[in-house]
Design a protein around this motif. Sequence first.
Motif, PDB file in Angstrom:
ATOM      1  N   GLU A 159       0.813  -1.213   0.000  1.00  0.00           N
ATOM      2  CA  GLU A 159       0.000   0.000   0.000  1.00  0.00           C
ATOM      3  C   GLU A 159       0.846   1.264   0.000  1.00  0.00           C
ATOM      4  O   GLU A 159       0.491   2.262  -0.629  1.00  0.00           O
ATOM      5  N   ALA A 160       1.989   1.247   0.697  1.00  0.00           N
ATOM      6  CA  ALA A 160       2.836   2.444   0.736  1.00  0.00           C
ATOM      7  C   ALA A 160       3.339   2.795  -0.661  1.00  0.00           C
ATOM      8  O   ALA A 160       3.347   3.961  -1.064  1.00  0.00           O
ATOM      9  N   VAL A 161       3.754   1.793  -1.422  1.00  0.00           N
ATOM     10  CA  VAL A 161       4.243   2.044  -2.780  1.00  0.00           C
ATOM     11  C   VAL A 161       3.078   2.432  -3.692  1.00  0.00           C
ATOM     12  O   VAL A 161       3.219   3.320  -4.542  1.00  0.00           O
ATOM     13  N   GLN A 162       1.933   1.803  -3.519  1.00  0.00           N
ATOM     14  CA  GLN A 162       0.750   2.198  -4.280  1.00  0.00           C
ATOM     15  C   GLN A 162       0.445   3.676  -4.067  1.00  0.00           C
ATOM     16  O   GLN A 162       0.164   4.415  -5.026  1.00  0.00           O
ATOM     17  N   ASN A 163       0.505   4.096  -2.818  1.00  0.00           N
ATOM     18  CA  ASN A 163       0.210   5.491  -2.488  1.00  0.00           C
ATOM     19  C   ASN A 163       1.209   6.442  -3.139  1.00  0.00           C
ATOM     20  O   ASN A 163       0.832   7.497  -3.662  1.00  0.00           O
ATOM     21  N   MET A 164       2.492   6.070  -3.090  1.00  0.00           N
ATOM     22  CA  MET A 164       3.506   6.937  -3.697  1.00  0.00           C
ATOM     23  C   MET A 164       3.306   7.037  -5.205  1.00  0.00           C
ATOM     24  O   MET A 164       3.497   8.104  -5.799  1.00  0.00           O
ATOM     25  N   LEU A 165       2.927   5.921  -5.836  1.00  0.00           N
ATOM     26  CA  LEU A 165       2.697   5.938  -7.282  1.00  0.00           C
ATOM     27  C   LEU A 165       1.550   6.876  -7.639  1.00  0.00           C
ATOM     28  O   LEU A 165       1.695   7.778  -8.468  1.00  0.00           O
ATOM     29  N   VAL A 166       0.398   6.668  -7.003  1.00  0.00           N
ATOM     30  CA  VAL A 166      -0.782   7.419  -7.436  1.00  0.00           C
ATOM     31  C   VAL A 166      -0.669   8.888  -7.055  1.00  0.00           C
ATOM     32  O   VAL A 166      -1.108   9.769  -7.800  1.00  0.00           O
ATOM     33  N   GLN A 167      -0.052   9.187  -5.910  1.00  0.00           N
ATOM     34  CA  GLN A 167       0.079  10.611  -5.597  1.00  0.00           C
ATOM     35  C   GLN A 167       1.086  11.281  -6.510  1.00  0.00           C
ATOM     36  O   GLN A 167       0.911  12.442  -6.880  1.00  0.00           O
ATOM     37  N   SER A 168       2.109  10.559  -6.920  1.00  0.00           N
ATOM     38  CA  SER A 168       3.064  11.135  -7.873  1.00  0.00           C
ATOM     39  C   SER A 168       2.379  11.412  -9.202  1.00  0.00           C
ATOM     40  O   SER A 168       2.636  12.439  -9.842  1.00  0.00           O
ATOM     41  N   GLN A 169       1.515  10.510  -9.637  1.00  0.00           N
ATOM     42  CA  GLN A 169       0.751  10.755 -10.862  1.00  0.00           C
ATOM     43  C   GLN A 169      -0.146  11.979 -10.687  1.00  0.00           C
ATOM     44  O   GLN A 169      -0.239  12.829 -11.585  1.00  0.00           O
ATOM     45  N   TYR A 170      -0.784  12.055  -9.517  1.00  0.00           N
ATOM     46  CA  TYR A 170      -1.703  13.175  -9.253  1.00  0.00           C
ATOM     47  C   TYR A 170      -0.949  14.500  -9.214  1.00  0.00           C
ATOM     48  O   TYR A 170      -1.365  15.489  -9.821  1.00  0.00           O
ATOM     49  N   LEU A 171       0.174  14.518  -8.522  1.00  0.00           N
ATOM     50  CA  LEU A 171       0.945  15.762  -8.380  1.00  0.00           C
ATOM     51  C   LEU A 171       1.661  16.142  -9.669  1.00  0.00           C
ATOM     52  O   LEU A 171       2.103  17.268  -9.824  1.00  0.00           O
ATOM     53  N   SER A 172       1.755  15.186 -10.588  1.00  0.00           N
ATOM     54  CA  SER A 172       2.307  15.479 -11.912  1.00  0.00           C
ATOM     55  C   SER A 172       1.215  15.921 -12.881  1.00  0.00           C
ATOM     56  O   SER A 172       1.490  16.114 -14.071  1.00  0.00           O
ATOM     57  N   ASP A 173      -0.025  16.050 -12.367  1.00  0.00           N
ATOM     58  CA  ASP A 173      -1.174  16.432 -13.187  1.00  0.00           C
ATOM     59  C   ASP A 173      -1.465  15.428 -14.298  1.00  0.00           C
ATOM     60  O   ASP A 173      -2.059  15.782 -15.322  1.00  0.00           O
ATOM     61  N   ASN A 174      -1.068  14.177 -14.079  1.00  0.00           N
ATOM     62  CA  ASN A 174      -1.391  13.117 -15.037  1.00  0.00           C
ATOM     63  C   ASN A 174      -2.662  12.427 -14.542  1.00  0.00           C
ATOM     64  O   ASN A 174      -2.636  11.320 -14.007  1.00  0.00           O
ATOM     65  N   HIS A 175      -3.784  13.118 -14.712  1.00  0.00           N
ATOM     66  CA  HIS A 175      -5.031  12.654 -14.100  1.00  0.00           C
ATOM     67  C   HIS A 175      -5.613  11.433 -14.803  1.00  0.00           C
ATOM     68  O   HIS A 175      -6.283  10.612 -14.169  1.00  0.00           O
TER      69      HIS A 175
END
Length: 420
Positions: A159-175
Amino acid sequence: MLDVLRTPFSFRETHMKSRSYLLCALLAVALTSATPAAFAQADTIRAVVAKPLQEAQELVKAKQFAEALVKLNSLDAVPERTPFELFTIDRTRGAAAAGAGDTELTAAAFQRVIDSGRLPAAEQLQLTEGVTANYYNAKNYSQTIVWAQRYLKQDSANEAVQNMLVQSQYLSDNHAAVVATLAPRLLANDQANRATPEIQLQMLADSARKTSDNATYVSTLERLVKTYPKPSYWADLINRIPRQPGFSDRYTLDVLRLQRATGTLANALDYADMAELALQANLPAEAMAVLDEGYAANLLGVGPQAARHTKLRTQARTQAAADQKIMADSEAAAQKSPNGTALVNLGTNYLGQKNTARAIALLDQGIAKGGLKRPDEVTLHLGLALQQSGDKARAASVLKSLQGRHDGSAELARLWTYVP
């Protein structure tokens, strides 16, 4: 609009835990190889490398990371270093670089360690997670995505890696990527009867909105109100109903009822409008209850509309008192009526008084008698009464019968099933 923070607290906490875990793990990796005796017989380290390497490891242990890197850099001048010597130097260099906060050097060193094929699978995963967290800490979201995806190919449940992946996508504006990443995860969580974290649902909803994926946006909002009910989520969902094509104004009072039940009546105007609509529908007891709440919240009786509030309250009290005197006679007359309209009107009045048992009985009788002008509206009110009485199973069945309507009743019915 959802208020999705760009640096939500829950992720900062995960981030710090991941960094602390990374550093402890990498220190352990370096220090378990402190002496040549710890290595397999086929992999030895020459004295010219072993002495400065061990000194560097002691400096790492003492958290003197910059000094350790200087010592390790001196080994770059040693000629003809063996693959195992390079591997061991990189293990220590990666730990020292992580401690020193050198993101790029940490990643470069540990990528060589991982790619060497010398580590057990579990340790490779540990280092891959560490490099992912290292990049995430440095806000290098593009590389976080690369390393997180690399990790998740081997362990998709972290879950920790999942969270880092999706928030990085979100913060990169790759919605679009956020939606693509989270949609299957929601399905997997459903199949495992496991709740999806709130922050992930927030990001999915916001990303769906930004990519004009209305169906995903609404379904995710509904997940939020079911799993993490908050007024902001409810308000967003409910406010969408009157804006939909085909919405019938006769359900305006029902929209306000749902807002009241979910704590999202926003201001004095909402309370006053709801009370006025209830009075127009000959439901003075409900109007009184709404007005009393507005006064208790110090929203009514003050400001430029105070006179209107006072007038409404006086009118509601007068009509409610008159109703109480004739309720028994009204019910007797309703029973003799050739259709069910008078029965359902009386049942709706009882619902406004929170007498759900009597409301359900009269609504059932009115529906059975038939001849109703607006049967869908009565069905909605019966479902509402059942929901408020605690009969969730029958309420769900009654409300489900409104599926497919396009006048607002279907949306209201579905949302009522989510109300605790």
